[in-house]
Design a protein around this motif. Sequence first.
Motif, mmCIF file in Angstrom:
data_model
loop_
_atom_site.group_PDB
_atom_site.id
_atom_site.type_symbol
_atom_site.label_atom_id
_atom_site.label_comp_id
_atom_site.label_asym_id
_atom_site.label_seq_id
_atom_site.Cartn_x
_atom_site.Cartn_y
_atom_site.Cartn_z
ATOM 1 N N ARG A 1 53.771 50.690 31.791
ATOM 2 C CA ARG A 1 54.053 52.065 32.204
ATOM 3 C C ARG A 1 52.762 52.870 32.178
ATOM 4 N N GLY A 2 52.746 53.927 32.967
ATOM 5 C CA GLY A 2 51.597 54.809 32.985
ATOM 6 C C GLY A 2 51.821 55.951 33.950
ATOM 7 N N GLN A 3 50.726 56.556 34.383
ATOM 8 C CA GLN A 3 50.783 57.634 35.366
ATOM 9 C C GLN A 3 49.723 57.400 36.418
ATOM 10 N N PHE A 4 50.049 57.776 37.643
ATOM 11 C CA PHE A 4 49.162 57.617 38.783
ATOM 12 C C PHE A 4 49.021 58.970 39.450
ATOM 13 N N GLN A 5 47.785 59.382 39.720
ATOM 14 C CA GLN A 5 47.537 60.631 40.435
ATOM 15 C C GLN A 5 47.021 60.295 41.824
ATOM 16 N N PRO B 1 44.436 48.518 29.364
ATOM 17 C CA PRO B 1 44.962 48.503 27.993
ATOM 18 C C PRO B 1 45.692 49.795 27.632
ATOM 19 N N ALA B 2 46.525 49.715 26.621
ATOM 20 C CA ALA B 2 47.275 50.874 26.121
ATOM 21 C C ALA B 2 46.322 52.018 25.793
ATOM 22 N N GLY B 3 46.714 53.227 26.219
ATOM 23 C CA GLY B 3 45.942 54.421 25.900
ATOM 24 C C GLY B 3 44.664 54.608 26.693
ATOM 25 N N ARG B 4 44.390 53.783 27.700
ATOM 26 C CA ARG B 4 43.151 53.891 28.477
ATOM 27 C C ARG B 4 43.444 54.477 29.847
ATOM 28 N N ASP B 5 42.386 54.986 30.502
ATOM 29 C CA ASP B 5 42.538 55.489 31.859
ATOM 30 C C ASP B 5 41.378 55.029 32.712
ATOM 31 N N MET B 6 41.552 55.132 34.009
ATOM 32 C CA MET B 6 40.482 54.839 34.956
ATOM 33 C C MET B 6 39.382 55.843 34.669
ATOM 34 N N SER C 1 50.942 54.555 27.613
ATOM 35 C CA SER C 1 51.942 53.873 26.797
ATOM 36 C C SER C 1 51.242 53.072 25.688
ATOM 37 N N GLU C 2 52.037 52.344 24.938
ATOM 38 C CA GLU C 2 51.501 51.544 23.831
ATOM 39 C C GLU C 2 51.394 50.065 24.184
ATOM 40 N N GLU C 3 51.631 49.718 25.452
ATOM 41 C CA GLU C 3 51.554 48.336 25.927
ATOM 42 C C GLU C 3 50.587 48.272 27.109
ATOM 43 N N PRO C 4 49.994 47.106 27.393
ATOM 44 C CA PRO C 4 49.113 46.986 28.562
ATOM 45 C C PRO C 4 49.857 47.275 29.863
ATOM 46 N N LEU C 5 49.127 47.757 30.849
ATOM 47 C CA LEU C 5 49.644 48.010 32.189
ATOM 48 C C LEU C 5 49.014 46.957 33.109
ATOM 49 N N TYR C 6 49.850 46.163 33.780
ATOM 50 C CA TYR C 6 49.389 45.113 34.690
ATOM 51 C C TYR C 6 49.755 45.510 36.105
ATOM 52 N N TYR C 7 48.776 45.403 37.021
ATOM 53 C CA TYR C 7 49.045 45.784 38.399
ATOM 54 C C TYR C 7 48.155 45.018 39.364
ATOM 55 N N LEU C 8 48.603 44.936 40.614
ATOM 56 C CA LEU C 8 47.841 44.348 41.708
ATOM 57 C C LEU C 8 47.377 45.467 42.622
ATOM 58 N N VAL C 9 46.216 45.280 43.232
ATOM 59 C CA VAL C 9 45.731 46.212 44.248
ATOM 60 C C VAL C 9 45.379 45.392 45.486
ATOM 61 N N ILE C 10 45.919 45.799 46.629
ATOM 62 C CA ILE C 10 45.606 45.170 47.908
ATOM 63 C C ILE C 10 44.892 46.216 48.746
ATOM 64 N N GLN C 11 43.735 45.833 49.289
ATOM 65 C CA GLN C 11 42.898 46.752 50.052
ATOM 66 C C GLN C 11 42.641 46.135 51.426
ATOM 67 N N TYR C 12 42.800 46.947 52.483
ATOM 68 C CA TYR C 12 42.618 46.454 53.844
ATOM 69 C C TYR C 12 42.164 47.605 54.731
ATOM 70 N N ARG C 13 41.577 47.270 55.884
ATOM 71 C CA ARG C 13 41.111 48.285 56.826
ATOM 72 C C ARG C 13 42.264 49.179 57.254
ATOM 73 N N ALA C 14 42.087 50.478 57.128
ATOM 74 C CA ALA C 14 43.146 51.438 57.460
ATOM 75 C C ALA C 14 43.515 51.393 58.936
ATOM 76 N N ASP C 15 42.568 51.074 59.797
ATOM 77 C CA ASP C 15 42.859 51.084 61.232
ATOM 78 C C ASP C 15 43.293 49.712 61.751
ATOM 79 N N VAL D 1 43.438 58.291 40.750
ATOM 80 C CA VAL D 1 43.078 57.954 39.374
ATOM 81 C C VAL D 1 44.382 57.618 38.654
ATOM 82 N N TRP D 2 44.316 56.809 37.614
ATOM 83 C CA TRP D 2 45.529 56.421 36.895
ATOM 84 C C TRP D 2 45.224 56.233 35.423
ATOM 85 N N ARG D 3 46.300 56.212 34.644
ATOM 86 C CA ARG D 3 46.139 56.011 33.206
ATOM 87 C C ARG D 3 47.328 55.239 32.646
ATOM 88 N N ASN D 4 47.073 54.613 31.527
ATOM 89 C CA ASN D 4 48.124 53.951 30.776
ATOM 90 C C ASN D 4 48.370 54.816 29.553
#
Length: 164
Positions: free
Chosen positions: A86-90, A62-67, A118-132, A113-116
Amino acid sequence: MSQVSEEVVHGQGYDCFAAGPMESWMRFRLAPPETPLPARGKYFLRKYLNSDGLEMSINTLPAGRDMPFVHRHKENDEIYFVIQGRGQFQAGTDVFDVSEGFFIRLSPEVPRVWRNNSEEPLYYLVIQYRADSCVTGTIQDGERLEDYPIAWKAESDHDAPHGP
């Protein structure tokens, strides 16, 4: 085809999950042990898509929230894809402004870590898989099927005028 719920369909060699419009994703809720803290707007899909080789989640921040915490992984790479907002990703000590179409892949050891902010929701997908793990082929793995029937083409052939 068997339907588990209105959102999940399992067929011969495929599995589908219908998450609905992004604006409704806040209805998804997770709690420990699936997540370290209770979370709204996050949903893991591996169990519905029967995808043992990777985990995927749909997410709303949501707007104004962070991980609420920095994290990293022991064995898995992650790819984040911003769908809307929109947001920021560290990543480590680097900070990126993110918006629609932004992708980032992170090795397991990289703190994130990341944050939103902005004043609008941030929608994103995360794909996780074995690094090796290793994917071979990509486009070379595909095989063209010249004579396989396409359902909507057969339907339109009946309605389409024939000849010049």
